[in-house]
Write a protein that holds these residues in place. Sequence first.
Motif, PDB file in Angstrom:
ATOM      1  N   ARG A   1      -1.623  -2.688  17.580  1.00  0.00           N
ATOM      2  CA  ARG A   1      -1.869  -3.962  18.267  1.00  0.00           C
ATOM      3  C   ARG A   1      -0.910  -4.910  17.278  1.00  0.00           C
ATOM      4  NH1 ARG A   1      -3.967  -1.233  21.331  1.00  0.00           N
ATOM      5  NH2 ARG A   1      -1.964  -2.118  22.189  1.00  0.00           N
ATOM      6  N   HIS A   2      -0.315  -4.459  16.067  1.00  0.00           N
ATOM      7  CA  HIS A   2       0.489  -5.291  15.574  1.00  0.00           C
ATOM      8  C   HIS A   2      -0.386  -6.478  14.964  1.00  0.00           C
ATOM      9  CE1 HIS A   2       3.707  -2.920  16.743  1.00  0.00           C
ATOM     10  NE2 HIS A   2       3.339  -3.094  17.966  1.00  0.00           N
ATOM     11  N   ASN A   3      -1.584  -6.297  14.613  1.00  0.00           N
ATOM     12  CA  ASN A   3      -2.279  -7.514  14.016  1.00  0.00           C
ATOM     13  C   ASN A   3      -2.325  -7.456  12.598  1.00  0.00           C
ATOM     14  OD1 ASN A   3      -5.306  -8.628  13.028  1.00  0.00           O
ATOM     15  ND2 ASN A   3      -4.760  -9.333  14.870  1.00  0.00           N
ATOM     16  N   ASP A   4      -1.721  -8.411  11.705  1.00  0.00           N
ATOM     17  CA  ASP A   4      -1.451  -8.428  10.541  1.00  0.00           C
ATOM     18  C   ASP A   4      -2.787  -8.208   9.474  1.00  0.00           C
ATOM     19  OD1 ASP A   4       1.230  -8.610  10.948  1.00  0.00           O
ATOM     20  OD2 ASP A   4       1.241 -11.029  10.556  1.00  0.00           O
ATOM     21  N   CYS A   5      -3.701  -8.994  10.095  1.00  0.00           N
ATOM     22  CA  CYS A   5      -5.124  -9.056   9.540  1.00  0.00           C
ATOM     23  C   CYS A   5      -5.723  -7.416   9.392  1.00  0.00           C
ATOM     24  CB  CYS A   5      -6.130  -9.734  10.180  1.00  0.00           C
ATOM     25  SG  CYS A   5      -7.832  -9.806   9.449  1.00  0.00           S
ATOM     26  N   VAL A   6      -5.775  -6.937  10.603  1.00  0.00           N
ATOM     27  CA  VAL A   6      -6.343  -5.498  10.667  1.00  0.00           C
ATOM     28  C   VAL A   6      -5.369  -4.437   9.931  1.00  0.00           C
ATOM     29  CG1 VAL A   6      -6.759  -3.397  12.175  1.00  0.00           C
ATOM     30  CG2 VAL A   6      -7.371  -5.736  13.065  1.00  0.00           C
ATOM     31  N   ASP A   7      -4.096  -4.512   9.946  1.00  0.00           N
ATOM     32  CA  ASP A   7      -3.141  -3.780   9.187  1.00  0.00           C
ATOM     33  C   ASP A   7      -3.420  -3.810   7.779  1.00  0.00           C
ATOM     34  OD1 ASP A   7      -2.301  -2.965  11.936  1.00  0.00           O
ATOM     35  OD2 ASP A   7      -0.360  -3.783  11.752  1.00  0.00           O
ATOM     36  N   ARG A   8      -3.260  -4.932   7.453  1.00  0.00           N
ATOM     37  CA  ARG A   8      -3.731  -5.323   5.859  1.00  0.00           C
ATOM     38  C   ARG A   8      -4.858  -4.595   5.369  1.00  0.00           C
ATOM     39  NH1 ARG A   8      -1.230  -4.538   1.933  1.00  0.00           N
ATOM     40  NH2 ARG A   8       0.551  -5.130   3.240  1.00  0.00           N
ATOM     41  N   HIS A   9      -5.874  -4.916   5.883  1.00  0.00           N
ATOM     42  CA  HIS A   9      -7.246  -4.329   5.495  1.00  0.00           C
ATOM     43  C   HIS A   9      -7.097  -2.709   5.462  1.00  0.00           C
ATOM     44  CE1 HIS A   9      -9.354  -7.932   4.744  1.00  0.00           C
ATOM     45  NE2 HIS A   9      -9.138  -8.585   6.152  1.00  0.00           N
ATOM     46  N   VAL A  10      -6.643  -2.365   6.869  1.00  0.00           N
ATOM     47  CA  VAL A  10      -6.456  -0.840   6.647  1.00  0.00           C
ATOM     48  C   VAL A  10      -5.605  -0.083   5.527  1.00  0.00           C
ATOM     49  CG1 VAL A  10      -5.743   1.141   7.993  1.00  0.00           C
ATOM     50  CG2 VAL A  10      -7.109  -0.548   9.096  1.00  0.00           C
ATOM     51  N   ILE A  11      -4.308  -0.966   5.240  1.00  0.00           N
ATOM     52  CA  ILE A  11      -3.286  -0.296   4.406  1.00  0.00           C
ATOM     53  C   ILE A  11      -4.109  -0.399   2.943  1.00  0.00           C
ATOM     54  CG2 ILE A  11      -1.212  -0.780   3.207  1.00  0.00           C
ATOM     55  CD1 ILE A  11      -0.357  -1.799   6.088  1.00  0.00           C
ATOM     56  N   ASP A  12      -4.802  -1.395   2.765  1.00  0.00           N
ATOM     57  CA  ASP A  12      -5.449  -1.596   1.259  1.00  0.00           C
ATOM     58  C   ASP A  12      -6.538  -0.674   0.945  1.00  0.00           C
ATOM     59  OD1 ASP A  12      -3.773  -3.831   0.700  1.00  0.00           O
ATOM     60  OD2 ASP A  12      -5.261  -5.354   1.025  1.00  0.00           O
ATOM     61  N   TYR A  13      -7.210  -0.441   2.351  1.00  0.00           N
ATOM     62  CA  TYR A  13      -8.240   0.462   2.085  1.00  0.00           C
ATOM     63  C   TYR A  13      -7.673   2.094   1.701  1.00  0.00           C
ATOM     64  CZ  TYR A  13     -11.431   4.282   3.996  1.00  0.00           C
ATOM     65  OH  TYR A  13     -12.328   5.419   4.117  1.00  0.00           O
ATOM     66  N   LEU A  14      -6.512   2.396   2.367  1.00  0.00           N
ATOM     67  CA  LEU A  14      -6.001   3.639   2.342  1.00  0.00           C
ATOM     68  C   LEU A  14      -5.387   3.833   0.987  1.00  0.00           C
ATOM     69  CD1 LEU A  14      -4.451   4.321   5.730  1.00  0.00           C
ATOM     70  CD2 LEU A  14      -6.272   5.369   4.828  1.00  0.00           C
ATOM     71  N   ARG A  15      -4.777   2.642   0.404  1.00  0.00           N
ATOM     72  CA  ARG A  15      -4.294   2.709  -0.890  1.00  0.00           C
ATOM     73  C   ARG A  15      -4.909   2.583  -2.147  1.00  0.00           C
ATOM     74  NH1 ARG A  15      -1.595  -1.596  -2.079  1.00  0.00           N
ATOM     75  NH2 ARG A  15      -0.420  -0.695  -3.566  1.00  0.00           N
ATOM     76  N   THR A  16      -6.018   2.001  -1.795  1.00  0.00           N
ATOM     77  CA  THR A  16      -7.322   1.785  -2.879  1.00  0.00           C
ATOM     78  C   THR A  16      -8.401   2.338  -2.804  1.00  0.00           C
ATOM     79  OG1 THR A  16      -8.271  -0.260  -2.130  1.00  0.00           O
ATOM     80  CG2 THR A  16      -6.014  -0.557  -3.369  1.00  0.00           C
ATOM     81  N   GLY A  17      -8.837   2.860  -1.782  1.00  0.00           N
ATOM     82  CA  GLY A  17     -10.245   3.314  -1.738  1.00  0.00           C
ATOM     83  C   GLY A  17     -11.162   2.245  -1.170  1.00  0.00           C
ATOM     84  N   ARG A  18     -10.933   0.922  -1.414  1.00  0.00           N
ATOM     85  CA  ARG A  18     -11.803  -0.293  -1.313  1.00  0.00           C
ATOM     86  C   ARG A  18     -11.857  -0.912   0.188  1.00  0.00           C
ATOM     87  NH1 ARG A  18      -9.632  -1.289  -6.153  1.00  0.00           N
ATOM     88  NH2 ARG A  18      -8.362  -2.687  -5.549  1.00  0.00           N
ATOM     89  N   PRO A  19     -12.660  -0.642   0.815  1.00  0.00           N
ATOM     90  CA  PRO A  19     -13.064  -1.104   2.073  1.00  0.00           C
ATOM     91  C   PRO A  19     -13.078  -2.718   2.003  1.00  0.00           C
ATOM     92  CG  PRO A  19     -15.083  -0.313   1.464  1.00  0.00           C
ATOM     93  CD  PRO A  19     -14.325  -0.178   0.418  1.00  0.00           C
ATOM     94  N   PRO A  20     -12.958  -3.353   3.317  1.00  0.00           N
ATOM     95  CA  PRO A  20     -12.911  -4.827   3.336  1.00  0.00           C
ATOM     96  C   PRO A  20     -14.303  -5.313   3.133  1.00  0.00           C
ATOM     97  CG  PRO A  20     -12.444  -4.173   5.651  1.00  0.00           C
ATOM     98  CD  PRO A  20     -12.254  -2.958   4.606  1.00  0.00           C
ATOM     99  N   ALA A  21     -14.626  -6.762   2.893  1.00  0.00           N
ATOM    100  CA  ALA A  21     -15.886  -7.349   2.536  1.00  0.00           C
ATOM    101  C   ALA A  21     -16.597  -7.048   3.794  1.00  0.00           C
ATOM    102  CB  ALA A  21     -15.745  -8.700   2.249  1.00  0.00           C
ATOM    103  N   PRO A  22     -18.147  -7.099   3.622  1.00  0.00           N
ATOM    104  CA  PRO A  22     -19.019  -6.842   4.964  1.00  0.00           C
ATOM    105  C   PRO A  22     -19.000  -8.010   5.839  1.00  0.00           C
ATOM    106  CG  PRO A  22     -20.273  -6.339   2.772  1.00  0.00           C
ATOM    107  CD  PRO A  22     -18.768  -6.878   2.563  1.00  0.00           C
ATOM    108  N   GLY A  23     -18.726  -7.364   7.265  1.00  0.00           N
ATOM    109  CA  GLY A  23     -18.866  -8.628   8.199  1.00  0.00           C
ATOM    110  C   GLY A  23     -17.466  -9.240   8.491  1.00  0.00           C
ATOM    111  N   THR A  24     -16.215  -8.478   7.929  1.00  0.00           N
ATOM    112  CA  THR A  24     -14.735  -9.239   8.228  1.00  0.00           C
ATOM    113  C   THR A  24     -14.532  -8.937   9.667  1.00  0.00           C
ATOM    114  OG1 THR A  24     -14.126  -8.461   6.002  1.00  0.00           O
ATOM    115  CG2 THR A  24     -12.563  -8.594   7.486  1.00  0.00           C
ATOM    116  N   VAL A  25     -14.101 -10.250  10.146  1.00  0.00           N
ATOM    117  CA  VAL A  25     -13.410  -9.909  11.639  1.00  0.00           C
ATOM    118  C   VAL A  25     -12.227 -10.628  11.502  1.00  0.00           C
ATOM    119  CG1 VAL A  25     -13.977 -10.959  13.910  1.00  0.00           C
ATOM    120  CG2 VAL A  25     -15.954 -10.350  12.232  1.00  0.00           C
ATOM    121  N   CYS A  26     -11.507  -9.828  12.076  1.00  0.00           N
ATOM    122  CA  CYS A  26      -9.940 -10.209  12.463  1.00  0.00           C
ATOM    123  C   CYS A  26      -9.829 -10.905  13.803  1.00  0.00           C
ATOM    124  CB  CYS A  26      -8.919  -8.901  12.175  1.00  0.00           C
ATOM    125  SG  CYS A  26      -8.929  -8.483  10.515  1.00  0.00           S
TER     126      CYS A  26
END
Length: 346
Positions: free
Chosen positions: A305-330
């Motif tokens: 979908r080329h959505n910067d918000c979704v892509d950034r959260h997923v990439i950060d999760y995969l790199r660090t193991g930390r998911p985004p904050a609860p209730g995050t909506v892109c």
Amino acid sequence: MALRPAAIGGVVSALLLTLPAGPASAAGSIRWTPCGDGFQCGTVPVPLSYDHPRGTTITIALTRLPATDPRHRIGSLVINPGGPGLSGIDFARAYLRDLPAELRARFDIVNFDSRGLSGSTALRCYDTAAERFAALAARLRGHPEPGLSYTDFIGTALGAMWTAENWPAFATLLAGVEKGRWSRAAQENYQNLYEGEPGVACSDQVNPRSFRTWQNAADRAERQYGYFGRIYAWVWSQCRSWPASARQDGYRGPWTARTRAPVLIVGNYFDPATPYAGAVGAARLLPNSRLLSYAGWGHVAFHLRHNDCVDRHVIDYLRTGRPPAPGTVCRPDAPFPVPPAGTASR
């Protein structure tokens, strides 16, 4: 891309997101060899039946796109293209070279063809190709298709034997006749999907034998979901006649195991194939999970979908193991070009 009715919602399913895997480990028994365009290919043997782990074996085909920065490699990212029953290797070659550079640098990207599909040991519903051809010929002799008689079929087969260049076109014709869609056969790319797809889907669900049960389910789906409920109910109706023994080892739960690392679930508000309610339900079941919501449309959210918000959260999760904050909506970008200010509407 065009979707066949039997694969609605299945060509590009949700990416299977794995957590960082720690230091690089040995490749085990997989012998990776170059297979073009920077990919490596290999196979692993698995039991034909896990009830007999030392019995007959089949192979699973894999492909790997090595990390571009091997010194800082985190591990392997295994991606499932969904379907059910589509080739993960074809999916990898079509879509995965353009994954975000941050992921390509730190992960080996691994995909596979599921049991019975494409490059893996292929599921076959006939013992020999001759038996398969004979079944088609017998069917056309007794029940010709509109515009395609038994005589036409045999004559076409004879013509195909004159030169090997005719064989791919004849193979697609055979696939179309076998599926009952011979007039569109030239548009089909036959890779045992007509055996492989139900081989995966029908083995993973309970399949009622009563036609009335399927009809009632379709009626309920139309009342509950509107226009598209009925077609989704009938998509896998071929499973009605699939061997019941195929699903005897299907996993039925529980789905509530606490994982050592958090699981990130990405749900799309207006996904036409995998409804958002399913993502919400999965997040409620998995005790160590986090739901990332995309308030947009289309099938799946990450990368395609080329959505910067979704892509950034997923990439950060995969790199660090930390998911985004609860209730995050892109939020999505506008689906249509925004007209310049002052442009009159029509």
